[in-house]
Design a protein around this motif. Structure first.
Motif: not given
Length: 245
Positions: A15-43
């Motif tokens: 999805f995108g373009p939208t802005i990066q919402g966090e971290g060092a690139l906050i506010g920067l126009p960005t396209v996001f590729v969100r992959t599936g699968g994780c080795d963690y299960r954060c609460s």
């Protein structure tokens, strides 16, 4: 191997373009590729739709070319920052995608908890290492984290980003920053009302998130931890738990 099929990328959403919402690139126009699968299960995971294997039927197995076609269609062919997220995107074979995009002037940032090292980390423009604090319910393998740093070869801009929910997380962040004094540190208040995977725009306690942000700012300044940068999740402030923004 002759005749081997190119590795496919499991994609939760692009999805995108939208802005990066966090971290060092906050506010920067960005396209996001969100992959599936994780080795963690954060609460407190806020992207369980890309993490929990119950939703794997919604993840699309895509070739590098197919992913790239969607990215360029969204950006109109104009080079933009591409954020590789998840889940844990380090699970996926993303090296060819990065090389393809670089050839056309795009830049790539990846965020991972630092549990899986890949040699293509060295090809990134920005590497966000986000080890998970005690509130996540996960244990940090610092040897694996060190392997991620080694794999990057010091080539991408590398930052340390830690989510904070309370004192235990804050102490964890202080210790992590002391362990890696060469990495810029970004802290962000955690969202204690993450969305259920089946909801695309779940209610959120913005007042509670903002209160945690104020507490974190006060905590950092009282300790004179002047190297740390405290930032909100900007997309949470703007859109709450809405997905795809």
């Amino acid at each position: 191997m002759i005749g081997a099929r190119p590795a496919e990328i499991r994609v939760s959403e692009i999805f995108g373009p939208t802005i990066q919402g966090e971290g060092a690139l906050i506010g920067l126009p960005t396209v996001f590729v969100r992959t599936g699968g994780c080795d963690y299960r954060c609460s407190w995971c806020d992207s369980l739709h890309a993490v929990d294997s119950r939703y794997r039927d919604e993840w699309r197995p895509m070739s590098t070319e197919e992913v790239w076609q969607e990215v360029t269609a969204l950006s109109g062919g104009t080079p933009v920052m591409v954020s590789l997220s998840g889940g844990n995107p380090a699970i996926q074979p993303l090296g060819d995608l990065i090389n393809c995009g670089h050839a056309q002037g795009y830049r790539f940032a990846l965020e991972t908890q630092g549990s899986i090292a890949r040699d293509w980390f060295a090809d990134l423009d920005v590497l966000v290492l986000s080890p998970k604090p005690p509130s996540s319910g996960m244990e940090t393998d610092w040897d694996a984290f060190d392997a991620c740093l080694e794999a990057s070869g010091g080539k991408p801009q590398t930052i340390l980003k830690i989510v904070i929910f309370g004192e235990a997380d804050y102490s964890y962040a202080r210790n992590a920053a002391a362990r890696y004094p060469h990495l810029p540190v970004y802290l962000q208040p955690g969202n204690h009302t993450p969305p259920p995977p089946e909801e695309h725009d779940a209610p959120i306690d913005i007042e509670g998130v903002t209160e945690r942000m104020r507490w974190l700012v006060e905590r950092v300044t009282e300790d004179r931890w002047f190297d740390a940068r405290v930032l909100p999740q900007l997309h949470v402030l703007l859109w709450g738990n809405k997905r795809g923004v």
